[in-house]
Design a protein around this motif. Structure first.
Motif, short mmCIF file in Angstrom:
data_model
loop_
_atom_site.label_atom_id
_atom_site.label_comp_id
_atom_site.label_asym_id
_atom_site.label_seq_id
_atom_site.Cartn_x
_atom_site.Cartn_y
_atom_site.Cartn_z
N ALA A 164 0.85 -1.13 0.09
CA ALA A 164 -0.01 -0.14 0.11
C ALA A 164 0.88 1.20 -0.03
CB ALA A 164 -1.06 0.10 1.21
N ASN A 165 0.08 2.39 -0.38
CA ASN A 165 0.96 3.55 -0.46
C ASN A 165 1.27 4.01 1.32
OD1 ASN A 165 -0.91 4.80 -3.04
ND2 ASN A 165 1.21 4.45 -2.89
N VAL A 166 2.31 4.25 1.44
CA VAL A 166 2.65 4.69 2.94
C VAL A 166 2.47 3.59 3.87
CG1 VAL A 166 2.62 6.52 4.82
CG2 VAL A 166 1.94 6.92 2.46
N GLU A 167 2.85 2.09 3.27
CA GLU A 167 2.95 1.19 4.32
C GLU A 167 4.46 0.90 4.64
OE1 GLU A 167 1.73 -3.71 4.26
OE2 GLU A 167 1.17 -2.46 2.49
N VAL A 168 4.40 0.49 6.00
CA VAL A 168 5.64 0.58 6.48
C VAL A 168 5.72 -1.04 7.33
CG1 VAL A 168 7.37 1.13 8.32
CG2 VAL A 168 5.67 2.88 7.29
N ARG A 169 6.66 -1.76 6.60
CA ARG A 169 7.02 -3.13 7.43
C ARG A 169 8.07 -3.16 7.74
NH1 ARG A 169 4.89 -6.98 2.33
NH2 ARG A 169 3.04 -5.66 1.77
N GLU A 170 8.38 -3.98 9.15
CA GLU A 170 9.71 -3.99 9.70
C GLU A 170 10.30 -5.40 9.41
OE1 GLU A 170 11.55 -4.75 14.35
OE2 GLU A 170 9.38 -3.75 14.03
N TYR A 171 11.48 -5.32 8.97
CA TYR A 171 12.17 -6.71 8.58
C TYR A 171 13.61 -6.82 9.51
CZ TYR A 171 9.46 -7.36 4.30
OH TYR A 171 8.36 -7.49 3.72
N THR A 172 14.32 -8.08 9.47
CA THR A 172 15.46 -8.04 10.04
C THR A 172 16.15 -9.04 9.00
OG1 THR A 172 16.71 -8.59 12.07
CG2 THR A 172 14.96 -10.22 11.50
N PHE A 173 17.42 -9.41 9.49
CA PHE A 173 18.13 -10.20 8.43
C PHE A 173 18.13 -11.74 8.71
CE2 PHE A 173 20.01 -6.16 7.58
CZ PHE A 173 20.16 -6.26 6.28
N ALA A 174 18.07 -12.46 7.73
CA ALA A 174 17.83 -14.00 8.37
C ALA A 174 19.03 -14.67 8.98
CB ALA A 174 17.54 -14.67 6.99
N VAL A 175 20.29 -14.05 8.58
CA VAL A 175 21.46 -14.96 9.13
C VAL A 175 22.59 -13.94 9.16
CG1 VAL A 175 21.17 -17.22 8.29
CG2 VAL A 175 22.55 -15.63 6.81
N GLU A 176 23.52 -14.10 10.02
CA GLU A 176 24.65 -13.40 10.13
C GLU A 176 25.30 -13.29 8.74
OE1 GLU A 176 25.01 -11.21 12.51
OE2 GLU A 176 22.99 -11.92 13.34
N GLU A 177 26.24 -12.55 8.52
CA GLU A 177 27.05 -12.44 7.16
C GLU A 177 27.84 -13.65 7.11
OE1 GLU A 177 30.31 -9.45 4.73
OE2 GLU A 177 29.63 -8.85 6.80
N ALA A 178 28.58 -14.07 8.35
CA ALA A 178 29.41 -15.23 8.32
C ALA A 178 28.70 -16.53 7.84
CB ALA A 178 29.97 -15.65 9.72
N GLU A 179 27.38 -16.75 7.89
CA GLU A 179 26.61 -17.79 7.77
C GLU A 179 25.81 -17.42 6.42
OE1 GLU A 179 23.98 -17.40 10.95
OE2 GLU A 179 25.49 -18.14 12.59
N ASP A 180 25.85 -16.54 5.71
CA ASP A 180 25.22 -16.09 4.45
C ASP A 180 26.03 -16.98 3.16
OD1 ASP A 180 23.93 -15.11 2.26
OD2 ASP A 180 24.58 -13.17 2.87
N LYS A 181 25.52 -18.11 3.06
CA LYS A 181 26.31 -18.98 2.03
C LYS A 181 26.05 -18.30 0.56
CE LYS A 181 26.26 -23.22 4.72
NZ LYS A 181 26.63 -22.53 6.01
N ASP A 182 24.92 -18.04 0.27
CA ASP A 182 24.65 -17.59 -0.95
C ASP A 182 25.11 -16.08 -1.27
OD1 ASP A 182 22.72 -16.36 0.25
OD2 ASP A 182 21.10 -17.32 -0.83
N GLY A 183 25.58 -15.20 -0.14
CA GLY A 183 25.69 -13.89 -0.10
C GLY A 183 24.62 -12.89 -0.59
N GLU A 184 23.53 -13.37 -0.37
CA GLU A 184 22.16 -12.49 -0.62
C GLU A 184 21.79 -11.42 0.28
OE1 GLU A 184 20.76 -11.97 -3.63
OE2 GLU A 184 21.66 -13.51 -4.70
N ALA A 185 22.15 -11.80 1.58
CA ALA A 185 21.74 -10.89 2.75
C ALA A 185 20.21 -10.91 3.00
CB ALA A 185 22.40 -9.60 2.76
N TRP A 186 19.55 -11.97 2.80
CA TRP A 186 18.13 -12.06 2.77
C TRP A 186 17.49 -11.43 4.16
CZ3 TRP A 186 16.32 -11.88 -1.65
CH2 TRP A 186 16.73 -12.84 -2.63
N LEU A 187 16.34 -10.56 3.80
CA LEU A 187 15.77 -9.92 4.87
C LEU A 187 14.44 -10.98 5.26
CD1 LEU A 187 15.63 -6.35 3.56
CD2 LEU A 187 16.55 -7.05 5.72
N VAL A 188 14.03 -10.96 6.44
CA VAL A 188 12.74 -11.69 6.85
C VAL A 188 11.88 -10.84 7.44
CG1 VAL A 188 13.84 -14.03 6.90
CG2 VAL A 188 13.80 -12.44 8.89
N PRO A 189 10.45 -10.70 7.36
CA PRO A 189 9.55 -10.09 7.89
C PRO A 189 9.32 -10.25 9.45
CG PRO A 189 8.26 -11.78 7.00
CD PRO A 189 9.82 -11.95 6.31
N VAL A 190 9.17 -8.93 9.99
CA VAL A 190 8.94 -9.05 11.56
C VAL A 190 7.39 -8.81 11.83
CG1 VAL A 190 9.58 -8.17 13.64
CG2 VAL A 190 11.06 -8.67 12.18
#
Length: 229
Positions: free
Chosen positions: A185-211
């Motif tokens: 939506a217009n002016v919709e705000v969603r909070e996210y965090t990162f799925a894993v730490e950088e050292a555990e990021d095997k595919d190098g994608e820095a994926w976010l997951v919704p909160v």
């Protein structure tokens, strides 16, 4: 350095813009409508004691509709951060993904001359940022690369709470890697965090997951990719 998996990233879609309601995608760098400005003002009121009270960085796309949403919708946050010596960060990588006039930004000198954007540092907007070519091309490969760049940039920042203002299609690529056409939506705000730490990021994608969903002041207006294709 703070842990990536405890970061709070507040992704925000811009307020209603002229191309949303007119379905006219030839409007260059489409600005907010009057209603869009009202929506952004409502966002400021709704989040001034919550998200804006804790955020440590304010980041926006360089298009007019995102800049205006940032200035009006996060006014309290901007004021506080600037008092701390931290200006709004304008990222050309957050621009909308499509090769249409409404999704093409304005030159740095044009934005700098606009009184509404006085005090914003546009030095990140290099001459090629409006080219829709190379790194900024509207191809799947280029869009995915920009979305990955944004995620990695956010992960590398020292701030724990970061507000980001961007566009519906761009946000889909940032969160899902592809254009899922999931409603934002217009002016919709969603909070996210990162799925894993950088050292555990095997595919190098820095994926976010919704909160959680934080706020919504407008309706799920279609993006240009949905209506102009």
């Amino acid at each position: 350095m703070s842990k990536a998996t405890t970061k709070h990233i507040y992704l925000t879609r811009h307020a209603e813009a002229e191309h949303n309601v007119a379905e006219n995608y030839t409007i260059h760098d489409a600005p907010l409508t009057h209603r869009g400005r009202q929506q952004a003002a409502q966002l400021n009121q709704a989040t001034k004691d919550t998200t804006q009270a804790v955020a440590q960085l304010l980041v926006t796309s360089g298009l007019r509709r995102t800049l205006s949403t940032t200035v009006v919708g996060y006014a309290e946050l901007r004021k506080r951060l600037e008092a701390e010596g931290k200006r709004i960060v304008v990222l050309p990588q957050l621009q909308e993904v499509n090769n249409l006039p409404c999704d093409t930004g304005s030159a740095r000198e044009v934005l700098e001359a606009d009184p509404e954007f006085a005090g914003i540092d546009f030095s990140t907007l290099t001459p090629d940022w409006t080219s829709k070519a190379g790194f900024y091309a509207a191809t799947e490969e280029a869009i995915a690369a920009r979305a990955r760049w944004v995620r990695k940039w956010l992960r590398a920042r020292p701030e724990q709470h970061i507000v980001v203002v961007s566009h519906g299609d761009c946000l889909r690529y940032i969160t899902k890697r592809r254009n899922t056409h999931e409603p934002w939506a217009n002016v919709e705000v969603r909070e996210y965090t990162f799925a894993v730490e950088e050292a555990e990021d095997k595919d190098g994608e820095a994926w976010l997951v919704p909160v959680k969903k934080v706020a919504q002041e407008g309706e799920a207006q279609p993006t240009s990719s949905e209506m102009a294709s």
